[in-house]
Design a protein around this motif. Structure first.
Motif, PDB file in Angstrom:
ATOM      1  N   GLY A 107      42.512  51.588 -69.995  1.00 19.51           N
ATOM      2  CA  GLY A 107      43.381  51.457 -68.832  1.00 19.51           C
ATOM      3  C   GLY A 107      44.845  51.545 -69.194  1.00 19.51           C
ATOM      4  N   VAL A 108      45.230  50.889 -70.274  1.00 20.53           N
ATOM      5  CA  VAL A 108      46.635  50.892 -70.697  1.00 20.53           C
ATOM      6  C   VAL A 108      47.035  52.265 -71.222  1.00 20.53           C
ATOM      7  CG1 VAL A 108      48.277  49.906 -72.342  1.00 20.53           C
ATOM      8  CG2 VAL A 108      46.678  48.416 -71.153  1.00 20.53           C
ATOM      9  N   ARG A 109      46.156  52.885 -71.972  1.00 19.70           N
ATOM     10  CA  ARG A 109      46.478  54.221 -72.487  1.00 19.70           C
ATOM     11  C   ARG A 109      46.684  55.211 -71.345  1.00 19.70           C
ATOM     12  NH1 ARG A 109      41.862  54.401 -77.299  1.00 19.70           N
ATOM     13  NH2 ARG A 109      42.990  53.109 -78.827  1.00 19.70           N
ATOM     14  N   ALA A 110      45.885  55.100 -70.301  1.00 13.97           N
ATOM     15  CA  ALA A 110      46.013  56.021 -69.166  1.00 13.97           C
ATOM     16  C   ALA A 110      47.267  55.742 -68.353  1.00 13.97           C
ATOM     17  CB  ALA A 110      44.773  55.917 -68.276  1.00 13.97           C
ATOM     18  N   ALA A 111      47.625  54.469 -68.211  1.00 16.39           N
ATOM     19  CA  ALA A 111      48.776  54.095 -67.382  1.00 16.39           C
ATOM     20  C   ALA A 111      50.109  54.244 -68.103  1.00 16.39           C
ATOM     21  CB  ALA A 111      48.614  52.657 -66.891  1.00 16.39           C
ATOM     22  N   ASP A 112      50.101  54.058 -69.433  1.00 18.63           N
ATOM     23  CA  ASP A 112      51.314  54.153 -70.248  1.00 18.63           C
ATOM     24  C   ASP A 112      52.431  53.258 -69.700  1.00 18.63           C
ATOM     25  OD1 ASP A 112      52.973  54.989 -72.307  1.00 18.63           O
ATOM     26  OD2 ASP A 112      53.643  56.791 -71.255  1.00 18.63           O
ATOM     27  N   PRO A 113      52.178  51.944 -69.584  1.00 19.53           N
ATOM     28  CA  PRO A 113      53.174  51.044 -68.979  1.00 19.53           C
ATOM     29  C   PRO A 113      54.247  50.616 -69.983  1.00 19.53           C
ATOM     30  CG  PRO A 113      51.295  49.780 -69.688  1.00 19.53           C
ATOM     31  CD  PRO A 113      50.969  51.223 -70.009  1.00 19.53           C
ATOM     32  N   ASP A 114      55.288  50.014 -69.444  1.00 20.35           N
ATOM     33  CA  ASP A 114      56.300  49.387 -70.292  1.00 20.35           C
ATOM     34  C   ASP A 114      55.909  47.960 -70.658  1.00 20.35           C
ATOM     35  OD1 ASP A 114      58.327  51.557 -70.116  1.00 20.35           O
ATOM     36  OD2 ASP A 114      58.322  51.018 -67.999  1.00 20.35           O
ATOM     37  N   VAL A 115      55.237  47.280 -69.726  1.00 18.31           N
ATOM     38  CA  VAL A 115      54.895  45.869 -69.899  1.00 18.31           C
ATOM     39  C   VAL A 115      53.404  45.670 -69.612  1.00 18.31           C
ATOM     40  CG1 VAL A 115      55.424  43.491 -69.241  1.00 18.31           C
ATOM     41  CG2 VAL A 115      57.204  45.241 -69.091  1.00 18.31           C
ATOM     42  N   PHE A 116      52.739  44.948 -70.482  1.00 20.25           N
ATOM     43  CA  PHE A 116      51.347  44.554 -70.300  1.00 20.25           C
ATOM     44  C   PHE A 116      51.331  43.076 -69.952  1.00 20.25           C
ATOM     45  CE2 PHE A 116      47.349  42.891 -72.304  1.00 20.25           C
ATOM     46  CZ  PHE A 116      46.430  43.597 -71.544  1.00 20.25           C
ATOM     47  N   VAL A 117      50.906  42.747 -68.720  1.00 20.76           N
ATOM     48  CA  VAL A 117      50.806  41.360 -68.278  1.00 20.76           C
ATOM     49  C   VAL A 117      49.333  41.012 -68.181  1.00 20.76           C
ATOM     50  CG1 VAL A 117      51.294  39.715 -66.433  1.00 20.76           C
ATOM     51  CG2 VAL A 117      52.966  41.493 -66.994  1.00 20.76           C
ATOM     52  N   CYS A 118      48.967  39.901 -68.791  1.00 24.10           N
ATOM     53  CA  CYS A 118      47.552  39.552 -68.869  1.00 24.10           C
ATOM     54  C   CYS A 118      47.336  38.069 -68.608  1.00 24.10           C
ATOM     55  CB  CYS A 118      47.020  39.908 -70.257  1.00 24.10           C
ATOM     56  SG  CYS A 118      45.261  39.617 -70.467  1.00 24.10           S
ATOM     57  N   LEU A 119      46.374  37.773 -67.748  1.00 18.31           N
ATOM     58  CA  LEU A 119      45.868  36.407 -67.591  1.00 18.31           C
ATOM     59  C   LEU A 119      44.674  36.271 -68.525  1.00 18.31           C
ATOM     60  CD1 LEU A 119      46.103  36.305 -63.722  1.00 18.31           C
ATOM     61  CD2 LEU A 119      47.094  34.539 -65.187  1.00 18.31           C
ATOM     62  N   ASP A 120      44.735  35.342 -69.472  1.00 22.38           N
ATOM     63  CA  ASP A 120      43.702  35.290 -70.501  1.00 22.38           C
ATOM     64  C   ASP A 120      43.723  33.938 -71.195  1.00 22.38           C
ATOM     65  OD1 ASP A 120      41.830  35.929 -72.521  1.00 22.38           O
ATOM     66  OD2 ASP A 120      42.651  37.935 -72.778  1.00 22.38           O
TER      67      ASP A 120
END
Length: 268
Positions: A107-120
């Protein structure tokens, strides 16, 4: 079909995509059943959302079914990334439903975001787990190969090496007791990927997950994070739901997915 996801793919603004990968889950496997359970336990939800004054069925959500998983995680993630990239290219926001947290890598590779926000509950910053560099315990580390920054909300456990990695400038960890007061403060032009590992919730609320960790978040705290981040996000996932409860984890996952859509759509 995810309830209310009635739009055709060609006209969809959002697309639910199941990714039932279940090759590295630890303690309690069963994430291969996650997408089906999230769909099933969402049937009880009303179409109308009073908070945003919207009907889910009017928000152009399509259910693209499941991308069947197999045992080669690296090969599967490459294939899944291609499917998600096609959605982005069509202007459709992916709503990825796992499956183990490893699917977030695609998902991240496809979206190429600046910020990864995660609830974990977990830092997921390991370089490998049991010799596997594509374990579900490495998801955030892999996300940082693409994103400039990771924000992990609700994390309460990790190895010494993970906590050392988390102390670096590109990682922010917000403890469970501080999540209620957290608000996004990144620049408005930065693209965000939002990932929800259902084990971020206290296991009293969502026991149907692989690696339960007490002293976690309430569903309301998770909902508030999703509402706050959704307007800034270009993609969403919810992962790590399994079949080891009576539907509590799946119900929470489905509700958070709908909250994302309502608040993303309201911001457009």
């Amino acid at each position: 079909m995810f309830p209310g996801a009635i739009a055709d793919r060609e006209t969809a603004d959002y697309a639910v995509l199941g990714a039932p990968l279940d090759v590295s889950t630890t303690f309690q496997p069963g994430t291969r059943f996650g997408p089906e359970r999230v769909r099933r336990f969402a049937h009880t939800f009303d179409d109308y959302d009073h908070h945003t004054d919207q009907f889910f069925t009017e928000l152009a959500v399509h259910d693209a079914g499941d991308e069947r998983a197999w045992d080669d995680a690296e090969e599967y993630l490459t294939f899944l990334e291609g499917t998600l990239s096609d959605l982005h290219a069509a202007g459709t926001v992916p709503l990825l439903v796992g499956g183990e947290h490893t699917v977030s890598v695609a998902g991240v590779r496809a979206a190429d975001p600046d910020v990864f926000v995660c609830l974990d509950a977990h830092l997921d910053l390991r370089a490998e787990y049991d010799g596997n560099p594509l374990s579900h315990a490495t998801a955030t580390r892999h996300a940082l190969e693409v994103a400039d920054e990771a924000i992990v909300l609700g994390a309460r456990t990790g190895s010494p090496e993970e906590w050392e990695r988390a102390s670096e400038a590109d990682v922010t960890v917000v403890a469970p007791e501080d999540v209620a007061a957290w608000a996004p403060d990144f620049d408005s032009d930065r693209e965000v990927y939002l990932s929800v590992d259902i084990d971020g919730a206290d296991p009293g609320f969502a026991p149907g997950t692989g690696t339960m960790e007490p002293f976690g978040l309430t569903p309301r705290e998770m909902r508030d994070v999703v509402r706050a981040v959704a307007p800034r996000a270009t993609a969403f996932d919810v992962v790590e739901v399994n079949d080891r409860d009576d539907g509590q984890a799946a119900s929470l996952a489905g509700k958070l997915l709908r909250e994302f859509v309502y608040h993303h759509a309201a911001s457009r």
